[in-house]
Every structure is written in C-alpha cells, then in structure tokens.
Design a protein around this motif. Structure first.
Motif, short mmCIF file in Angstrom:
data_model
loop_
_atom_site.label_atom_id
_atom_site.label_comp_id
_atom_site.label_asym_id
_atom_site.label_seq_id
_atom_site.Cartn_x
_atom_site.Cartn_y
_atom_site.Cartn_z
N THR A 1 0.82 -1.21 0.00
CA THR A 1 0.00 0.00 0.00
C THR A 1 0.86 1.26 0.00
O THR A 1 0.32 2.36 -0.08
CB THR A 1 -0.93 0.01 1.23
N LEU A 2 2.17 1.10 0.11
CA LEU A 2 3.11 2.22 0.04
C LEU A 2 3.62 2.38 -1.38
O LEU A 2 3.71 1.40 -2.13
CB LEU A 2 4.29 1.98 0.98
N PRO A 3 3.98 3.60 -1.78
CA PRO A 3 4.54 3.78 -3.12
C PRO A 3 5.96 3.24 -3.21
O PRO A 3 6.67 3.15 -2.20
CB PRO A 3 4.51 5.31 -3.29
N CYS B 1 11.69 3.50 4.01
CA CYS B 1 10.88 2.81 5.01
C CYS B 1 11.50 1.45 5.32
O CYS B 1 11.88 0.71 4.40
CB CYS B 1 9.45 2.63 4.49
N VAL C 1 -2.34 1.39 6.87
CA VAL C 1 -1.46 2.37 6.24
C VAL C 1 -2.34 3.46 5.62
O VAL C 1 -3.13 3.18 4.71
CB VAL C 1 -0.57 1.73 5.17
N ILE C 2 -2.21 4.67 6.13
CA ILE C 2 -3.00 5.79 5.61
C ILE C 2 -2.30 6.41 4.40
O ILE C 2 -2.90 6.61 3.35
CB ILE C 2 -3.23 6.86 6.69
N ASP C 3 -1.03 6.73 4.56
CA ASP C 3 -0.20 7.18 3.45
C ASP C 3 1.25 6.80 3.79
O ASP C 3 1.49 6.07 4.75
CB ASP C 3 -0.37 8.67 3.14
N ALA C 4 2.19 7.33 3.02
CA ALA C 4 3.58 6.91 3.17
C ALA C 4 4.17 7.22 4.54
O ALA C 4 5.15 6.59 4.95
CB ALA C 4 4.44 7.56 2.08
N ARG C 5 3.57 8.17 5.27
CA ARG C 5 4.12 8.53 6.58
C ARG C 5 3.06 8.50 7.70
O ARG C 5 3.35 8.91 8.82
CB ARG C 5 4.76 9.92 6.53
N THR C 6 1.88 8.04 7.40
CA THR C 6 0.80 8.06 8.38
C THR C 6 0.22 6.66 8.54
O THR C 6 -0.10 6.00 7.54
CB THR C 6 -0.32 9.03 7.95
N THR D 1 -3.86 7.35 15.22
CA THR D 1 -3.30 7.65 13.91
C THR D 1 -2.05 8.48 14.13
O THR D 1 -2.11 9.58 14.68
CB THR D 1 -4.31 8.41 13.03
N ARG E 1 1.85 10.01 12.72
CA ARG E 1 2.57 10.45 11.51
C ARG E 1 4.03 10.63 11.83
O ARG E 1 4.39 11.21 12.86
CB ARG E 1 1.98 11.76 10.99
#
Length: 334
Positions: free
Chosen positions: A27-29, A86, A117-122, A135, A137
């Motif tokens: 789910t991460l880029p 990461c 996983v919300i986004d790459a850092r959250t 949540t 970050r």
C-alpha cells in the motif's frame, strides 16, 4: 519511495508473517525489497523471491547472522538504511527486538504494531489493549515500523521470481552483548497458533493442566485447530508460554476462535478480538468474553465441551455414511 522488509525465517522456510508485512508494504509507493539474513539460506531466498510484490531480495549469508541475534541483524539493516525510505518487520519477537535498535541508531521514532497504512508517513496503531486506535505520523527521516500481521492478509506466491542479490555481511563474530546458547523448540503436529484458521483456547476455568489437555485436545483434534491459552492459564502452569494469546502473548485473527473457561480480561481480548467468529463457553453469565463473542454458551465447560465433541463425531459419521452411500450408488449404476 522504497521499502526494505526484514524477512523472518527458520533457516529453511520463510515465516508466514513476512507475507503479511509485504501486504502492508504494497500500500506504500515504490518498490519492495526483502532482506534475507542468515547462514545457508539459499532456499529461503528463492522462496522470498517468488512472493508477489517483491522487486528484489537482498541475501546476507554469513555465520554471524545464523541465529537472528539483535546486534548483527540491526547492524545489517543500518548499513542498508540510507538507500530506503521505510524499514519494516513483523511485530514478532524478532521484529520487536531488532527494529527498536535500528530506530534508536537512526534517531527516529518507531511506529509499532501498524494495523493500517494511511499514506507513506501516516499509520494506524492500537493503544490501551486495542481500545483506542491512534493515527500517528512520522514527519522526518526514515520510517521504521513493525506490522501487526493479523491486520493484513498474506500475499500469495507468483511464478515470476524477483532478482536475488548477494550483499556483503558487515557483522563480525564476537560483536554485540548477546550470544547464542541454544534453541528449544516445541514440535507439534498442530497448526501454528499465529496462522491457524481455527484456534481453541483455554483459561483458568479448566482448573489444571491435566484438565486442559483432557478437555481441549479432543475438541481441537475434531476442528483441526491450534491450541492457545489465556495468561492466567499460562501463569498457573497449565501450558507453556508459547500458547499464550493476548497483549503480552500472540496476536491471532483466525476464522474461528473458541474460548473455553476464559473470562475475557482486556489483555486477552486484545490478542483475539479480530477473529472472524468468536465462540465462548463459560458458566459465568457476566464474563466479559460474552461481550465480544458471536456465539456464547453459558454452561459447565466440563459437560459442554465433551457434548460438542460428541456432536462433531456424530456429524462426521453421517458425512462419511453419505459419501459411502454415494460411492456405492455410483459403483452399481446402470
């Protein structure tokens, strides 16, 4: 963004937890790389290369890495950290031992027990025995985190193998404060507790270790289940501590979780409440376990469990009889 995952293995096969960490990382880029560290791990590296989503496998093969000690493993990760955004590992005993050392040396916070996983850092992570989902970050630096594997379905293998690259081992024999003495393993023909589809757990209500095995073994045999226990049962000496399910034990999320004689302390619920179906057997109508169970039976476990086993035996006998009838009918047809 690129992600490096510390692969967990027993020297022969990859641990199923690693496939769940890969699911979280997908789910991460960016590409996903796996670090397979150990001694004589060619077969493990080949298995890792065939997991869907893995772009490259880094192989560190050296005797100093054989026993997954924290010092050499963390040193190996630190040597690679500059090339990644990461660093992830499963929230198992290995991941919980190695990743904090890496985070401390990199002077970054660690995100523990990632459940979403919300986004790459959250990320989401549980707090207060799972009663609060925080949540969090990571604002700067490398993201270092452990993943709660029960929160992510394991990815499958693919026929297209990723590239395997042998890297230099930077650890040296004799370094670090710990040393390997011996490994004591429990050999069982049952499914692994952490990954089993069905889990039967017993608590203090069973009264003794003899009762635990006498009552629960026939049920687990019928269900093809792994055996677990509450902390109270482990502390009382009913079973070894590797049976423990809960906040300070193993986190499980089977299709079916059967809790027998377990009151349902918050620490135990934290380890099993993500099960798809929870069945509770307890004679205390006020037991907290009934608050999370899908099916609850208020009864004496010493009468209820043998009755359930007998019912399963009768059902199995009827299924076998129908199969025999079908086979005889097809064999003597026109």
């Amino acid at each position: 963004m690129s992600t490096l995952i510390l692969a967990e293995h027993d020297g022969v096969h990859l641990h199923p937890a690693t496939a769940s960490v890969i699911a979280a990382a997908r789910t991460l880029p960016g590409p996903i790389h796996l670090l397979v560290a150990g001694a004589g791990i060619g077969a493990v590296a080949e298995e890792a290369a065939c997991i869907e989503g893995v772009a490259r496998v880094l192989v560190a093969d050296d005797a100093t890495l054989e026993h997954a000690l924290a010092e050499p493993l963390s040193a190996q990760l630190l040597a690679l950290a500059k090339d990644y955004d990461c660093l992830l590992a499963a929230a198992t005993s290995v991941g919980k031992c190695v990743l904090p050392r890496v985070a401390a040396r990199l002077n970054v916070p660690q995100v523990s027990d990632i459940t979403a996983v919300i986004d790459a850092r959250t990320f989401d992570r549980p707090m207060y025995a799972g009663n609060v989902i925080a949540t969090v970050r990571v604002n700067d630096g490398v993201v270092v985190g452990t993943v709660r594997t029960s929160a992510f379905p394991a990815v499958q293998q693919t026929q297209a193998a990723a590239e395997c690259v042998t890297i230099e081992c930077i650890a040296h024999a004799g370094t670090g404060a710990s040393r390997f003495v011996r490994r004591d393993t429990t050999v069982s023909g049952r499914p692994d507790l952490a990954t089993a589809r069905v889990v039967v757990s017993g608590g203090r209500g069973l009264g003794s270790g003899d009762n635990y095995h006498r009552v629960l073994t026939p049920l687990s045999d019928r269900l093809g289940a792994a055996l677990g226990a509450s902390r109270a049962a482990v502390d009382a000496g009913f079973v070894p501590n590797d049976y423990q399910v809960g906040q300070t034990g193993k986190i499980v999320a089977p299709d079916v979780y059967v809790a027998v004689g377990i009151s349902g302390a918050i620490q135990h619920l934290a380890g099993m409440k993500d099960a798809r179906t929870i069945v509770a057997i307890n004679q205390d109508t006020e037991a907290p376990i009934f608050g999370v169970s899908d099916v609850g039976l208020v009864a004496d476990l010493f009468e209820a469990v043998p009755a359930v086993v007998a019912a399963l035996q009768r059902k199995n006998a009827r299924v076998v009889a129908r199969r025999d009838d079908a086979a005889n009918g097809s064999g003597g047809g026109c």
